[in-house]
Scaffold this active site. Structure first.
Site, PDB file in Angstrom:
ATOM      1  N   ASP A   1       0.411  -1.265  -0.081  1.00 28.38           N
ATOM      2  CA  ASP A   1       0.012   0.059  -0.012  1.00 28.38           C
ATOM      3  C   ASP A   1       0.928   1.076   0.346  1.00 28.38           C
ATOM      4  OD1 ASP A   1      -1.855   1.869   0.327  1.00 28.38           O
ATOM      5  OD2 ASP A   1      -2.999   0.662   1.434  1.00 28.38           O
TER       6      ASP A   1
HETATM    7  C1  BGC Z   1      -5.435   3.222   0.102  1.00 24.73           C
HETATM    8  C2  BGC Z   1      -4.964   2.692  -0.867  1.00 24.73           C
HETATM    9  C3  BGC Z   1      -5.256   3.103  -2.224  1.00 24.73           C
HETATM   10  C4  BGC Z   1      -3.746   2.958  -2.691  1.00 24.73           C
HETATM   11  C5  BGC Z   1      -3.023   4.272  -3.886  1.00 24.73           C
HETATM   12  C6  BGC Z   1      -3.500   4.273  -0.347  1.00 24.73           C
HETATM   13  O1  BGC Z   1      -3.785   5.089   0.700  1.00 24.73           O
HETATM   14  O2  BGC Z   1      -5.297   2.593   0.878  1.00 24.73           O
HETATM   15  O3  BGC Z   1      -6.212   1.283  -0.708  1.00 24.73           O
HETATM   16  O4  BGC Z   1      -4.919   1.909  -3.429  1.00 24.73           O
HETATM   17  O5  BGC Z   1      -3.517   4.425  -1.550  1.00 24.73           O
HETATM   18  O6  BGC Z   1      -3.443   5.528  -4.468  1.00 24.73           O
END
Ligand code: BGC
Length: 766
Positions: A295
């Protein structure tokens, strides 16, 4: 340089020719073998630097979803040119995708195309209901199709990878990300996750209009203590396997191309550095062959967790634990090469990660044509089409849940003389677009007021008053950093609202949460109506009893007062681009509501986390004694339970029959039940089947959903619905740490929600 390029072209051409020849001979049956050979042939040409390069994902800079990294655009450009980037996220148009791809194709030695990711969560530009809302449809066909449309629009704009479906089991209404989930149940979440993967990826990932899906967040993110985003997760191994992992296993089996790990720790180990779940379970036991992206910044965050001493250490832990791609931590690009040279990360693990990444790129067909998603014509013609809007309306109306309808106040007649539309969300064109809206434009939804005006006959008088706002201004409403501080307490709009209500035949009151009140980082301790909405409701009710609340929200809210005092409540979530039209379809009876809650609604926030499939405890409940598991000031059950939702007609269930009451672990039982539409309107019903395993080597939930079917019944019609119970549905992760069926007695229920009493039983014999 020239030599290596020639070798690469030669290798790829041989692989391509081989591919064509075999396709001709045997159809597509050995496509996978061919891809494996292609992957190996590319890997064989790569230097360590290039391998590590594939394991990085950089942000396109202008649409941050986490703390911005301090890496300059110049550095990113250089690394792209050097082939040190495997993927970009948030590169948002055909033009931008082409430019990024071109930097790699024109400059890097091996010309390995980028994969371009984006959070296409509930639509790209045509916006569908937020996932929690869409899940209330319990309609796998429309869920699959909405994902298919989202993929079509995204791929027309250059995107070939979505960070969806989010399949975190979410039991806590305080957690802002509950809006992205399919709610509290593993069985329903698994079915919806698979439908979405099938929608995004289609039968063939190499088509121009299908994209790679990403199962997230692996794992346990929804179990953040106290519903506070990113907070510590302490769930035991058995709960992890029985409740959290099943949807992930289901989508892995359905061929989801990628996984994303999660920010949280699980019992002391950050998920990003969790070898057991990533390497042993997902890549080992489940034999899944896609790649795992971290993530946003989660590799680096292992330092903050107190699990890694610095970025290099974090890179070492993550790579060894099976995180294949680093999203925005710059830990791999900075340190992996060094770590391999020092013997701290084995080169075979790097090769394995790179193979996984290349495999997905080959499956997408990017090596055949890196610009295959760069088609300006498609971008112009296939996004936000009328057809897609029409389908968004279909999904939206099927996602609405009728929570209460005293004296059949709904549906309304289109001939109604005077209808008052009141409330802060009544003419709000932004809230229905919800959070994680991708390219869904600001203020682009059909508002409720517009929808009602579109629906009524010209003779009807529609009056509108806002009454109040939820937050002090729209911008703050969008970021919603400090909801309490910015709640709007201005009541100056009340007199006009009361006047409007006074003279109306019915009041439609739109209250709830603004668009970005749920989503990442939007946890709340208060799940009631922010600002003065409750006061507005009370003053309106004093002058007009015929109030219908159209609730707009991304989480279960505390609506207990309203539930007691207001005759009708429609749960309208954040329904997307066509929200107002869809709500009007239901208000005026053009569509008979059929949604069912995918999550329990509590009496108050103190009950959270609340879920139907809880355990019995040693002291369930005894009304005559105090020392039992209950609250002294509130019921312990839900205000509106999981699976609940009314219709304008009524359904009766009878003749629950099992073809046998005893089976062996590998046997099966045919279950049938008659469902009768006892009202005078056609309607849809979600027939639900639950079981309870009475005694286990581990305590078992008091009820578990194990089957459902959404059916249409004409007024007066009866249908016999059949289910099959087998070992696959009865097994669980037992004390032996394997999935198995334990012999013993089971109870079984069928009905229209999780509190159904229509019951039978059966036994699994040794
Ligand atoms: C989130 C993810 C997301 C990623 C990319 C993160 O902060 O937890 O779910 O896909 O950002 O935007």
């Amino acid at each position: 340089m020239k030599n290596i390029n020639q070798i690469l072209i030669l290798t790829l051409s041989i692989a391509f020719l081989f591919n064509c020849e075999n396709k001709n001979k045997k159809g597509n049956s050995n496509t996978n073998d061919i891809i494996e050979q292609q992957v190996d042939s590319v890997l064989a040409l790569m230097t360590l630097k290039e391998k590590v390069g594939q394991m990085n994902q950089f942000n396109g800079s202008w649409d941050l979803t986490g703390p911005a990294s301090n890496v300059s655009n110049q550095e990113k450009l250089e690394r792209l040119k050097n082939g040190e980037v495997g993927s970009m996220l948030n590169v948002l148009s055909v033009k931008a995708t082409r430019e990024a791809q071109k930097l790699v194709m024109d400059n890097s030695r091996l010309k390995i195309p980028l994969i371009i990711g984006y959070d296409v969560i509930h639509g790209y530009k045509t916006i569908f209901p937020v996932p929690l809302g869409e899940s209330a449809s319990w309609d796998l066909d429309i869920i699959k199709k909405s994902a298919e449309i989202a993929a079509n629009e995204a791929s027309a704009a250059g995107v070939n990878w979505t960070f969806s479906p989010m399949i975190d089991i979410s039991r806590d209404a305080r957690w802002g990300r509950i809006m992205e989930s399919s709610g509290e149940d593993p069985f329903l979440t698994a079915k919806i996750g698979v439908a979405k993967v099938q929608g995004y990826q289609g039968g063939d990932l190499s088509k121009n209009n299908t994209i790679a899906a990403c199962a997230k967040h692996f794992a346990g993110y929804g179990f953040a203590e106290a519903g506070r985003d990113y907070n510590t997760v302490n769930i035991g191994e058995y709960e992890l396997h029985n409740t959290v992992l099943p949807p992930f296993k289901a989508v892995a089996e359905a061929g989801v191309a990628t996984f994303m790990n999660s920010f949280n720790e699980i019992d002391g180990i950050p998920a990003t550095g969790h070898k057991e779940i990533q390497r042993n379970v997902l890549k080992g036991d489940w034999n899944w062959d896609g790649f795992i992206v971290s993530d946003w910044g989660s590799i680096g965050e292992m330092i903050t967790h107190g699990y890694a001493k610095d970025k290099k250490h974090a890179a070492e832990i993550a790579a060894n634990a099976g995180s294949d791609m680093d999203m925005e931590s710059y830990a791999y690009v900075g340190y992996l090469e060094e770590l391999v040279n020092e013997g701290k990360v084995n080169i075979t693990l790097i090769d394995n990660a790179v193979k996984r990444i290349l495999r997905v790129k080959f499956r997408l067909g990017l090596f055949d044509d890196p610009y295959k998603y760069c088609n300006e014509e498609r971008e112009k013609n296939e996004i936000y089409t009328e057809e897609n809007q029409a389908f968004s309306r279909e999904v939206a109306k099927k996602s609405i849940v009728l929570l209460k309808n005293e004296n059949n106040i709904l549906p309304l007649s289109k001939n109604i003389k005077n209808i008052a539309v009141i409330g802060p969300l009544a003419d709000d064109k932004d809230t229905p677009i919800g959070n994680w809206r991708a390219k869904g434009g600001r203020d682009t939804a059909i508002s409720l007021l517009e929808g009602i005006k579109n629906a009524v006959l010209p003779s009807a008088k529609v009056t509108y008053a806002k009454g109040c706002d939820i937050v002090i201004n729209k911008e703050i409403g969008r970021t919603f950093l400090l909801p309490l501080k910015f709640a709007n307490t201005d009541k100056s709009g009340f007199p006009a609202a009361v006047n409007t209500a006074k003279n109306a035949d019915v009041v439609i009151l739109a209250i709830g949460e603004v668009a970005l009140q749920t989503g990442e980082g939007r946890s709340q301790t208060n799940i009631g109506f922010a600002g003065v909405q409750q006061d507005l409701l009370e003053v309106i009710l004093k002058v007009n009893k015929n109030v219908v609340i159209t609730l707009m929200n991304g989480r279960p809210m505390d609506i207990s007062w309203a539930s007691e005092n207001v005759p009708s409540i429609l749960e309208c979530w954040q329904l997307g681009s066509q929200s107002g039209n869809a709500i009007a379809d239901v208000l005026f009876g053009d569509y008979n509501p059929s949604g069912k809650l995918p999550v329990s609604f509590p009496h108050n926030v103190g009950q959270e986390p609340l879920y139907y499939n809880q355990k019995m405890t040693g002291r369930p409940f005894n009304p005559t004694h105090v020392t039992f598991s209950a609250y002294r000031d509130a019921p312990k059950t839900a205000l509106y339970p999981f699976g609940y939702g009314l219709s304008y007609t009524t359904f009766e269930y009878k003749n629950l029959t099992l073809d046998k009451n005893e089976i062996l672990a590998d046997g099966e039982i045919k279950v049938s039940v008659d469902v009768i539409n006892t009202g005078d309107r056609d309607g849809e019903e979600v027939v639900q089947l639950y079981i309870r395993d009475l005694v286990g080597s581990l305590t078992r939930p008091i009820k578990e959903l194990k089957g459902f079917e959404k059916i249409m019944l004409k007024a007066g019609e009866t249908k016999t619905i059949n289910f099959t119970i087998n070992g696959e549905l009865l097994q669980f992760y037992t004390i032996n740490k394997i999935w198995e069926v334990e012999p013993g007695d089971f109870e079984l229920w069928v009905g229209g929600d999780s509190t159904t009493k229509l019951k039978s039983n059966f036994a699994v014999k040794e």
